[in-house]
Design a protein around this motif. Structure first.
Motif, PDB file in Angstrom:
ATOM      1  N   ASP A  64       7.139 -11.652  51.007  1.00 25.30           N
ATOM      2  CA  ASP A  64       6.735 -10.413  51.678  1.00 25.30           C
ATOM      3  C   ASP A  64       5.324 -10.481  52.242  1.00 25.30           C
ATOM      4  O   ASP A  64       4.954  -9.641  53.063  1.00 25.30           O
ATOM      5  CB  ASP A  64       6.792  -9.219  50.705  1.00 25.30           C
ATOM      6  N   PHE A  65       4.536 -11.464  51.805  1.00 25.90           N
ATOM      7  CA  PHE A  65       3.133 -11.477  52.220  1.00 25.90           C
ATOM      8  C   PHE A  65       2.683 -12.851  52.727  1.00 25.90           C
ATOM      9  O   PHE A  65       2.376 -13.002  53.908  1.00 25.90           O
ATOM     10  CB  PHE A  65       2.230 -11.026  51.061  1.00 25.90           C
ATOM     11  N   ALA A  66       2.634 -13.857  51.866  1.00 19.29           N
ATOM     12  CA  ALA A  66       2.043 -15.141  52.253  1.00 19.29           C
ATOM     13  C   ALA A  66       2.843 -15.841  53.351  1.00 19.29           C
ATOM     14  O   ALA A  66       2.261 -16.396  54.296  1.00 19.29           O
ATOM     15  CB  ALA A  66       1.922 -16.050  51.026  1.00 19.29           C
ATOM     16  N   LEU A  67       4.166 -15.837  53.241  1.00 21.10           N
ATOM     17  CA  LEU A  67       5.001 -16.482  54.255  1.00 21.10           C
ATOM     18  C   LEU A  67       4.881 -15.779  55.612  1.00 21.10           C
ATOM     19  O   LEU A  67       4.668 -16.444  56.635  1.00 21.10           O
ATOM     20  CB  LEU A  67       6.450 -16.553  53.784  1.00 21.10           C
ATOM     21  N   PRO A  68       5.001 -14.444  55.678  1.00 22.96           N
ATOM     22  CA  PRO A  68       4.769 -13.784  56.972  1.00 22.96           C
ATOM     23  C   PRO A  68       3.358 -14.011  57.513  1.00 22.96           C
ATOM     24  O   PRO A  68       3.174 -14.217  58.716  1.00 22.96           O
ATOM     25  CB  PRO A  68       5.023 -12.308  56.660  1.00 22.96           C
ATOM     26  N   LEU A  69       2.353 -13.976  56.628  1.00 24.21           N
ATOM     27  CA  LEU A  69       0.981 -14.194  57.077  1.00 24.21           C
ATOM     28  C   LEU A  69       0.847 -15.570  57.726  1.00 24.21           C
ATOM     29  O   LEU A  69       0.317 -15.704  58.839  1.00 24.21           O
ATOM     30  CB  LEU A  69       0.027 -14.045  55.894  1.00 24.21           C
ATOM     31  N   GLN A  70       1.332 -16.598  57.038  1.00 18.63           N
ATOM     32  CA  GLN A  70       1.210 -17.956  57.569  1.00 18.63           C
ATOM     33  C   GLN A  70       2.003 -18.123  58.865  1.00 18.63           C
ATOM     34  O   GLN A  70       1.519 -18.733  59.827  1.00 18.63           O
ATOM     35  CB  GLN A  70       1.688 -18.966  56.516  1.00 18.63           C
ATOM     36  N   SER A  71       3.207 -17.585  58.912  1.00 23.68           N
ATOM     37  CA  SER A  71       4.071 -17.747  60.078  1.00 23.68           C
ATOM     38  C   SER A  71       3.504 -17.033  61.301  1.00 23.68           C
ATOM     39  O   SER A  71       3.540 -17.557  62.425  1.00 23.68           O
ATOM     40  CB  SER A  71       5.474 -17.217  59.768  1.00 23.68           C
ATOM     41  N   ARG A  72       2.972 -15.837  61.095  1.00 24.52           N
ATOM     42  CA  ARG A  72       2.389 -15.090  62.212  1.00 24.52           C
ATOM     43  C   ARG A  72       1.113 -15.744  62.702  1.00 24.52           C
ATOM     44  O   ARG A  72       0.865 -15.822  63.916  1.00 24.52           O
ATOM     45  CB  ARG A  72       2.145 -13.640  61.776  1.00 24.52           C
ATOM     46  N   ALA A  73       0.297 -16.222  61.770  1.00 23.69           N
ATOM     47  CA  ALA A  73      -0.937 -16.907  62.168  1.00 23.69           C
ATOM     48  C   ALA A  73      -0.626 -18.174  62.950  1.00 23.69           C
ATOM     49  O   ALA A  73      -1.375 -18.557  63.861  1.00 23.69           O
ATOM     50  CB  ALA A  73      -1.772 -17.236  60.932  1.00 23.69           C
ATOM     51  N   LEU A  74       0.475 -18.827  62.630  1.00 22.31           N
ATOM     52  CA  LEU A  74       0.851 -20.055  63.326  1.00 22.31           C
ATOM     53  C   LEU A  74       1.127 -19.794  64.807  1.00 22.31           C
ATOM     54  O   LEU A  74       0.886 -20.669  65.640  1.00 22.31           O
ATOM     55  CB  LEU A  74       2.069 -20.684  62.655  1.00 22.31           C
ATOM     56  N   THR A  75       1.615 -18.623  65.145  1.00 22.32           N
ATOM     57  CA  THR A  75       1.846 -18.325  66.569  1.00 22.32           C
ATOM     58  C   THR A  75       0.529 -18.355  67.341  1.00 22.32           C
ATOM     59  O   THR A  75       0.509 -18.731  68.521  1.00 22.32           O
ATOM     60  CB  THR A  75       2.546 -16.962  66.770  1.00 22.32           C
ATOM     61  N   LEU A  76      -0.564 -17.968  66.707  1.00 20.95           N
ATOM     62  CA  LEU A  76      -1.874 -18.044  67.356  1.00 20.95           C
ATOM     63  C   LEU A  76      -2.310 -19.500  67.518  1.00 20.95           C
ATOM     64  O   LEU A  76      -2.846 -19.888  68.563  1.00 20.95           O
ATOM     65  CB  LEU A  76      -2.919 -17.282  66.541  1.00 20.95           C
ATOM     66  N   LEU A  88      -0.433 -22.121  67.764  1.00 19.50           N
ATOM     67  CA  LEU A  88       0.397 -22.764  68.783  1.00 19.50           C
ATOM     68  C   LEU A  88       0.254 -22.106  70.152  1.00 19.50           C
ATOM     69  O   LEU A  88       0.693 -22.660  71.157  1.00 19.50           O
ATOM     70  CB  LEU A  88       1.869 -22.716  68.360  1.00 19.50           C
ATOM     71  N   ASN A  89      -0.332 -20.908  70.163  1.00 18.01           N
ATOM     72  CA  ASN A  89      -0.499 -20.120  71.393  1.00 18.01           C
ATOM     73  C   ASN A  89       0.858 -19.763  72.009  1.00 18.01           C
ATOM     74  O   ASN A  89       1.107 -19.949  73.202  1.00 18.01           O
ATOM     75  CB  ASN A  89      -1.371 -20.846  72.410  1.00 18.01           C
ATOM     76  N   ILE A  90       1.731 -19.231  71.157  1.00 21.15           N
ATOM     77  CA  ILE A  90       3.077 -18.825  71.577  1.00 21.15           C
ATOM     78  C   ILE A  90       3.281 -17.357  71.210  1.00 21.15           C
ATOM     79  O   ILE A  90       2.481 -16.780  70.467  1.00 21.15           O
ATOM     80  CB  ILE A  90       4.159 -19.703  70.902  1.00 21.15           C
ATOM     81  N   PRO A  91       4.343 -16.713  71.725  1.00 14.53           N
ATOM     82  CA  PRO A  91       4.553 -15.290  71.446  1.00 14.53           C
ATOM     83  C   PRO A  91       4.680 -14.983  69.954  1.00 14.53           C
ATOM     84  O   PRO A  91       5.272 -15.753  69.185  1.00 14.53           O
ATOM     85  CB  PRO A  91       5.863 -14.980  72.184  1.00 14.53           C
ATOM     86  N   TYR A  92       4.138 -13.837  69.573  1.00 15.28           N
ATOM     87  CA  TYR A  92       4.142 -13.365  68.192  1.00 15.28           C
ATOM     88  C   TYR A  92       5.556 -13.297  67.619  1.00 15.28           C
ATOM     89  O   TYR A  92       5.773 -13.575  66.429  1.00 15.28           O
ATOM     90  CB  TYR A  92       3.471 -11.991  68.151  1.00 15.28           C
ATOM     91  N   ALA A  93       6.529 -12.956  68.452  1.00 13.75           N
ATOM     92  CA  ALA A  93       7.915 -12.783  67.984  1.00 13.75           C
ATOM     93  C   ALA A  93       8.497 -14.066  67.405  1.00 13.75           C
ATOM     94  O   ALA A  93       9.432 -14.022  66.590  1.00 13.75           O
ATOM     95  CB  ALA A  93       8.798 -12.281  69.128  1.00 13.75           C
ATOM     96  N   GLU A  94       7.929 -15.222  67.803  1.00 12.78           N
ATOM     97  CA  GLU A  94       8.439 -16.495  67.281  1.00 12.78           C
ATOM     98  C   GLU A  94       8.251 -16.606  65.771  1.00 12.78           C
ATOM     99  O   GLU A  94       8.908 -17.406  65.117  1.00 12.78           O
ATOM    100  CB  GLU A  94       7.733 -17.663  67.974  1.00 12.78           C
ATOM    101  N   ALA A  95       7.340 -15.819  65.218  1.00 12.76           N
ATOM    102  CA  ALA A  95       7.092 -15.862  63.775  1.00 12.76           C
ATOM    103  C   ALA A  95       8.352 -15.570  62.979  1.00 12.76           C
ATOM    104  O   ALA A  95       8.530 -16.102  61.876  1.00 12.76           O
ATOM    105  CB  ALA A  95       5.988 -14.880  63.399  1.00 12.76           C
ATOM    106  N   GLU A  96       9.234 -14.738  63.505  1.00 15.68           N
ATOM    107  CA  GLU A  96      10.459 -14.408  62.774  1.00 15.68           C
ATOM    108  C   GLU A  96      11.328 -15.645  62.571  1.00 15.68           C
ATOM    109  O   GLU A  96      12.010 -15.773  61.547  1.00 15.68           O
ATOM    110  CB  GLU A  96      11.228 -13.317  63.500  1.00 15.68           C
ATOM    111  N   VAL A  97      11.306 -16.550  63.541  1.00 18.23           N
ATOM    112  CA  VAL A  97      12.045 -17.810  63.382  1.00 18.23           C
ATOM    113  C   VAL A  97      11.432 -18.613  62.246  1.00 18.23           C
ATOM    114  O   VAL A  97      12.145 -19.125  61.367  1.00 18.23           O
ATOM    115  CB  VAL A  97      12.009 -18.625  64.692  1.00 18.23           C
ATOM    116  N   PHE A  98      10.105 -18.718  62.235  1.00 24.47           N
ATOM    117  CA  PHE A  98       9.429 -19.503  61.206  1.00 24.47           C
ATOM    118  C   PHE A  98       9.650 -18.897  59.818  1.00 24.47           C
ATOM    119  O   PHE A  98       9.844 -19.618  58.837  1.00 24.47           O
ATOM    120  CB  PHE A  98       7.929 -19.579  61.490  1.00 24.47           C
TER     121      PHE A  98
END
Length: 389
Positions: A130-142, A144-154
């Motif tokens: 609920d916290f660390a995985l979403p945090l890491q995945s969302r930060a990764l979009t930055l 990689l410089n890709i859309p934020y929505a890609e975090a849901e895949v990660f």
């Protein structure tokens, strides 16, 4: 919320006796034994000596546990020795230093602040999923410089993007990552943008364009290198502040020690236990013979508790002034993603101090790594917490 019955963050050092008495330890890894280098001084010496202890072995062999059976793509520049290693880093380092830019930090702060606010509204959360995985995945979009929505895949991939959580020989997850990367490279070839895939397609090394496999190896490393390590660091930090509320209070009152506190937490928790090298000739470490084409590992977690280097090594000293930890590796293979990870931790600590008065710990399932005779806690499989204002 039921209180967890065990000590969350008083993590013992399983390597202390072997480090003091022998300086090394031994573990069998898929019939490819590893000598673990345990002392801070010896580790740094081996890390410097790339001609004797090479990273450029068969792809996957320097990783512990070995990924030889599930990966044939060389992670770049992680599995490359100098001088080519330096050529790769020369064009990669500016990209991986982008987290220092103010607009990057503002975007990351918005992500982390929103996640903390969402968590405060819940009766309890599971700190990893609920916290660390979403945090890491969302930060990764930055990164990689890709859309934020890609975090849901990660996020859907779980805590590991390369290997199965319960079977290091299961390569099916690696193929999911490979397919994703191949798709993104193909999209960038058709419609270039300013994401990492497009940038790498336009990059040259030694006067030539990067190959598809080189680009793929860089992206694989970017996904795999900062996944479970960042998740472990975030989760261990939440657990530490929950179990030591006086530390959260101190950090709130003394923002000037935040950077030292982050380095200390990285030292103490050492989110990555060790990383291997392959001997290119007969040698020795700490008086122990190392035969040609056998493996050693640089045990960061052991070196970070070496009492000859760190005073009171088994205690968290938030304002520790002398802290030559090797939590991000050492020498030319120092972690490319260290800047990104540090900025994540800086903003997370700041947001917790601003928004959270108390972290209550609940039931947990520890993540224990077994390395031969050594059992080391690296984090959690599950950890329930409550954030309150």
């Amino acid at each position: 919320m039921s209180k967890c019955p065990f000590n969350h963050t008083g993590i013992p050092d399983p390597f202390e006796q072997a480090r003091t008495e022998q300086g090394v330890g031994f573990v069998d890894d898929q019939n490819d034994p590893v000598m673990m280098v345990l002392r801070h001084k010896d580790l740094r010496k081996c890390a410097h000596d790339w001609k004797t202890f090479s990273s450029a072995a068969t792809p996957g062999r320097i990783v512990v546990p070995s990924e030889v059976n599930i990966r044939n793509i060389r992670q770049v520049p992680f599995e490359v020795d100098p001088p080519l290693h330096g050529d790769y880093r020369a064009f990669l380092e500016p990209w991986f230093k982008r987290p220092l830019a103010e607009n990057y930090r503002q975007s990351l702060r918005q992500q982390i602040s929103a996640l903390v606010q969402e968590s405060l509204q819940q009766d309890s959360i599971e700190a990893i999923y609920d916290f660390a995985l979403p945090l890491q995945s969302r930060a990764l979009t930055l990164l990689l410089n890709i859309p934020y929505a890609e975090a849901e895949v990660f996020i859907s991939w779980g805590t590991h993007v390369f290997r199965s959580e319960d079977n290091p020989l299961d390569g099916s997850k690696a193929q999911v990552l490979y397919n994703y990367i191949d798709k993104k490279i193909a999209e960038a070839e058709k419609s270039p943008s300013d994401d990492i895939f497009s940038v790498l397609l336009a990059t040259e090394v030694q006067g030539r364009k990067l190959t598809h496999d080189e680009i793929k190896g860089i992206i694989v490393l970017t996904f795999a290198g900062g996944r479970d390590t960042v998740i472990n660091m975030v989760t261990n930090t939440l657990a530490y502040l929950g179990e030591n509320p006086e530390s959260l209070t101190r950090l709130r009152k003394e923002p000037e020690i935040h950077n030292r506190a982050i380095e200390e937490l990285i030292r103490y928790f050492s989110p990555l236990t060790h990383m291997g090298r392959v001997a290119t000739k007969d040698s020795e470490v700490c008086g122990h013979a190392v035969k040609n084409d056998t493996r050693i590992s640089l045990c960061w977690a052991s070196a970070n508790r070496d009492a000859s280097v760190f005073e009171n090594p088994n205690e968290v000293v938030l304002d520790r002034k002398l802290n030559p930890h090797v939590g991000f590796g050492f020498s030319h293979h120092n972690c490319l993603g260290a800047t990104h990870a540090r900025v994540i931790m800086q903003i997370l600590l700041d947001e917790l101090c601003q928004q959270v008065d108390k972290i209550t710990l609940g039931d947990a399932q520890e993540n224990i790594e077994n390395w031969g005779d050594f059992q080391r806690k690296v984090g959690y499989h599950k950890l329930h917490i409550q954030l309150s204002k």
